[in-house]
Enzyme design. Structure first.
Site, PDB file in Angstrom:
ATOM      1  N   ASP B  11      68.227  21.508  36.142  1.00  6.05           N
ATOM      2  CA  ASP B  11      67.570  20.208  36.052  1.00  6.05           C
ATOM      3  C   ASP B  11      66.117  20.409  36.453  1.00  6.05           C
ATOM      4  O   ASP B  11      65.830  20.982  37.506  1.00  6.05           O
ATOM      5  CB  ASP B  11      68.213  19.199  37.019  1.00  6.05           C
ATOM      6  CG  ASP B  11      69.576  18.732  36.509  1.00  6.05           C
ATOM      7  OD1 ASP B  11      69.876  18.982  35.333  1.00  6.05           O
ATOM      8  OD2 ASP B  11      70.324  18.128  37.296  1.00  6.05           O
ATOM      9  N   ASP B 130      77.433  11.367  27.982  1.00  2.75           N
ATOM     10  CA  ASP B 130      77.989  11.159  29.314  1.00  2.75           C
ATOM     11  C   ASP B 130      79.147  10.181  29.170  1.00  2.75           C
ATOM     12  O   ASP B 130      78.944   9.032  28.773  1.00  2.75           O
ATOM     13  CB  ASP B 130      76.926  10.578  30.260  1.00  2.75           C
ATOM     14  CG  ASP B 130      75.767  11.545  30.463  1.00  2.75           C
ATOM     15  OD1 ASP B 130      76.006  12.770  30.470  1.00  2.75           O
ATOM     16  OD2 ASP B 130      74.615  11.087  30.600  1.00  2.75           O
TER      17      ASP B 130
END
Lengths: 199, 252
Positions: B11, B130
């Site tokens: 990330d 997601d």
């Protein structure tokens, strides 16, 4: 070290190919100018994208004739992924569109039963290569040496004839093994003809 | 035979690697170039970088980060996070990404996937999903904006549509499992595998090789993990040794 000229296909992952040759210490140029490509010694035809679009783009700029001439003169050429497929006669991906016709083969789609696109590492000879493709050549055509790999049956991983080397996998994304493939293409091309060695 | 892939995920926020749980409590976890280099050396088959920057400045920095990582990295790199337009995706590809992950933008405007695929080729387009579990027996719904937004879209139906929209791969994150380290949502993977022949990258919940074996047997083609690799608890090579020992084909 060698001067490498990469044909800028517009979008393909040319940044990865560029970086891979730089890591080998090569001086690298990215261009779509047919004049510059015709004067280049080591030419790379990379390719990600669609067969028909790729051919249209080469024809529009006149690069199609430059590439075929380059190969006729047995000057070093590396075709990667779609780059290999564009050298063929045609592809099931774009029916009716003629390829460069250097490799006497048709490109076909993987069988519907197998994971498509093929994304990932597959065995080639003694190593592993990274593939990213939905289409492939099914067998090694006459007049070419080559290596096969397997994904829903055998398919062509790479082809070689003189100083032309074409691979369905991405050597620029195949780690240290892939770097070795790029280096051998350069070294073999130099050995194959000391009279016109290009340094 | 095609190998199963082990993929560390970085990330990225403003040029630095960050880590958190369920997209919250981010803390600095190092330099992306150093970490990418280490992961390749330790046997990573591919790298995923997610830009979690919330600002426009952060997005610009992400392009620089992609360029810097590309210079050292000789394995594939997929970049996602905040990709809203084909132009942004193409900028990432030109900077050195090999694939681009599209998430929320595709939910709001699915035609972005078709447009992108026709311009860059399906194999460069990854649909990032997601998925959050609904009450028992009701399947999963797609969530966005770090899980704060419930879209009401059925995750399985969304995957089934993806293939016809020109997507080349699915990055499937279980919102429930993410950060828990109790294993991937294998039931979700099984259901998704039923409706697509596209490659699936399983994400969310990995703690060990057994979790990865379970995900691959449930139908994933690749397994993604972040925290277990960040803190040097294990390496992709160590995981792959265990996968190989259980009969799964991996790149040696």
């Amino acid at each position: 070290m060698s001067d490498i000229t990469i044909i800028d296909t517009g979008i393909a992952n040319t940044a990865s190919v560029f970086a891979a040759f730089e890591r080998l210490g090569c001086s690298v140029t990215l261009t779509r100018d047919p004049q510059r490509v015709s004067e280049a010694s080591f030419v790379v035809l990379p390719g990600v994208g669609q067969f028909g679009e790729g051919m249209r783009s080469l024809r529009a700029s006149g690069l199609d004739r430059v590439i075929v001439e380059h190969i006729k003169q047995d000057r070093p050429l590396l075709g990667i992924c779609l780059g290999l497929q564009l050298l063929c006669v045609g592809s099931a991906e774009s029916p009716g569109i003629e390829g460069l016709g250097v490799i006497d083969a048709m490109v076909t789609r993987f069988p519907a039963t197998i994971r498509t696109p093929q994304h990932g590492w597959n065995r080639v000879g003694n190593g592993y290569a990274y593939f990213s493709n939905s289409y492939r050549v099914g067998s090694i055509p006459d007049g070419w040496d080559g290596e096969l790999s397997e994904h829903g049956g055998v398919f062509v991983a790479s082809l070689r004839r003189g100083r032309t080397y074409a691979c369905q996998f991405h050597p620029e994304l195949s780690g240290a093994w892939g770097a070795g493939v790029l280096r051998s293409w350069i070294d073999n091309a130099k050995e194959a003809s000391p009279c016109c060695a290009v340094e | 035979m095609l190998c199963s892939r082990v993929i560390p995920c970085l990330d990225i926020d403003n040029g630095r690697v960050v880590k958190g749980v369920k997209f919250a409590n981010m803390r600095d976890a190092g330099d992306p170039v150093e970490q990418a280099t280490r992961y390749e050396r330790e046997g990573a088959d591919e790298l995923v970088m997610l830009d979690v920057s919330a600002t426009i400045g952060g997005r610009e920095t992400a392009l620089d980060t992609v360029r810097a990582v590309r210079r050292v990295l000789s394995i594939p790199m997929c970049v996602g996070g905040g990709v809203r337009t084909p132009e942004h995706a193409i900028a990432l590809l030109r900077a050195g990404a090999d694939k681009v992950g599209v998430n929320s933008a595709a939910l709001e405007n699915p035609s972005i996937l078709t447009e992108l695929a026709s311009r860059v080729g399906a194999q460069c387009v990854v649909l990032s999903i997601d998925a959050a579990r609904l009450a028992e027996g009701n399947g999963w719904q797609v969530v966005s904006r770090a899980g704060t937004h419930q879209t009401g879209v059925d995750a399985i139906a969304w995957v089934a549509r993806a293939e016809s929209m020109g997507v080349g791969e699915i990055l499937l994150t279980s919102f429930d499992q993410d950060g828990t380290r109790t294993g991937y949502d294998t039931q979700l993977l099984r259901e998704v595998r039923r409706v697509t022949t596209l490659p699936i990258i399983a994400s969310g919940g990995a703690d060990n090789a057994q979790h990865m074996i379970d995900a691959l047997r449930a139908g994933a083609d690749a397994v993604l993990a972040a925290s277990i690799f960040h803190d040097n608890e294990t390496t992709p090579d160590a995981i792959k040794e265990e996968l190989a020992a259980s009969g799964i084909e991996v790149r040696a």
